[in-house]
Design a protein around this motif. Sequence first.
Motif, short mmCIF file in Angstrom:
data_model
loop_
_atom_site.label_atom_id
_atom_site.label_comp_id
_atom_site.label_asym_id
_atom_site.label_seq_id
_atom_site.Cartn_x
_atom_site.Cartn_y
_atom_site.Cartn_z
N LEU A 234 0.87 -1.18 0.00
CA LEU A 234 0.00 0.00 0.00
C LEU A 234 0.90 1.22 0.00
O LEU A 234 1.79 1.35 0.84
N THR A 235 0.70 2.12 -0.93
CA THR A 235 1.59 3.28 -1.05
C THR A 235 0.81 4.54 -1.40
O THR A 235 -0.25 4.47 -2.02
N ASP A 236 1.38 5.66 -1.00
CA ASP A 236 0.83 6.95 -1.42
C ASP A 236 1.64 7.53 -2.57
O ASP A 236 1.44 8.64 -2.98
N VAL B 51 -5.01 9.74 3.79
CA VAL B 51 -6.16 9.67 4.70
C VAL B 51 -6.58 11.08 5.13
O VAL B 51 -7.76 11.38 5.23
N ILE B 52 -5.59 11.93 5.37
CA ILE B 52 -5.86 13.32 5.74
C ILE B 52 -5.51 14.18 4.52
O ILE B 52 -4.41 14.08 3.99
N LEU C 189 -5.00 20.06 5.09
CA LEU C 189 -5.10 19.91 6.55
C LEU C 189 -3.79 19.40 7.13
O LEU C 189 -3.38 19.80 8.22
N TRP C 190 -3.14 18.51 6.38
CA TRP C 190 -1.85 17.96 6.85
C TRP C 190 -0.82 19.08 6.95
O TRP C 190 -0.08 19.16 7.92
N THR C 191 -0.77 19.96 5.95
CA THR C 191 0.17 21.07 5.95
C THR C 191 -0.12 22.02 7.10
O THR C 191 0.80 22.49 7.77
N ALA C 192 -1.40 22.26 7.38
CA ALA C 192 -1.77 23.15 8.47
C ALA C 192 -1.37 22.57 9.83
O ALA C 192 -1.12 23.32 10.77
N PRO D 151 1.75 11.50 13.28
CA PRO D 151 2.64 10.54 12.63
C PRO D 151 2.86 10.92 11.17
O PRO D 151 2.12 11.73 10.61
N THR D 152 3.85 10.32 10.56
CA THR D 152 4.08 10.53 9.14
C THR D 152 2.85 10.07 8.37
O THR D 152 2.25 9.04 8.70
N GLN D 153 2.48 10.80 7.36
CA GLN D 153 1.26 10.51 6.58
C GLN D 153 1.20 9.06 6.09
O GLN D 153 0.15 8.45 6.08
N VAL D 154 2.33 8.48 5.70
CA VAL D 154 2.32 7.13 5.15
C VAL D 154 1.81 6.12 6.17
O VAL D 154 1.15 5.15 5.82
#
Length: 106
Positions: free
Chosen positions: A43-45, A68-69, A73-76, A83-86
């Motif tokens: 599973l990868t982004d 997922v986010i 929003l993640w940048t904000a 946690p790391t987005q991955v």
Amino acid sequence: MPISTTRKSVLATVCNRQDVVPAKRLFAAAISYGKWSGDLCLLTDGIDPMDRDWFTSRGIQVIFCEPVIPSDLWTAAKGTRLPTQVYLLKYYLFTETLREWETVVY
């Protein structure tokens, strides 16, 4: 009795561009040392096409997952203890994405 269309088992992990080498090692060790005989899934982004080809040429299913986010929003939220987005891609382990297997090993 109806014939099941689900496959037996899959070994799945998550990966981004920085985690490609550890993911390759995980799958290689599962096959070589662990004698894994089920399916393999990544599973990868997003990974480079050359890396994607490495996985697919060895029969490893590569599934691209949306973050997922949402990125705005993640940048904000940068600077918080998120946690790391991955790692949030683990969410996809519990969605329809992997329902074709009876057992998912993460």
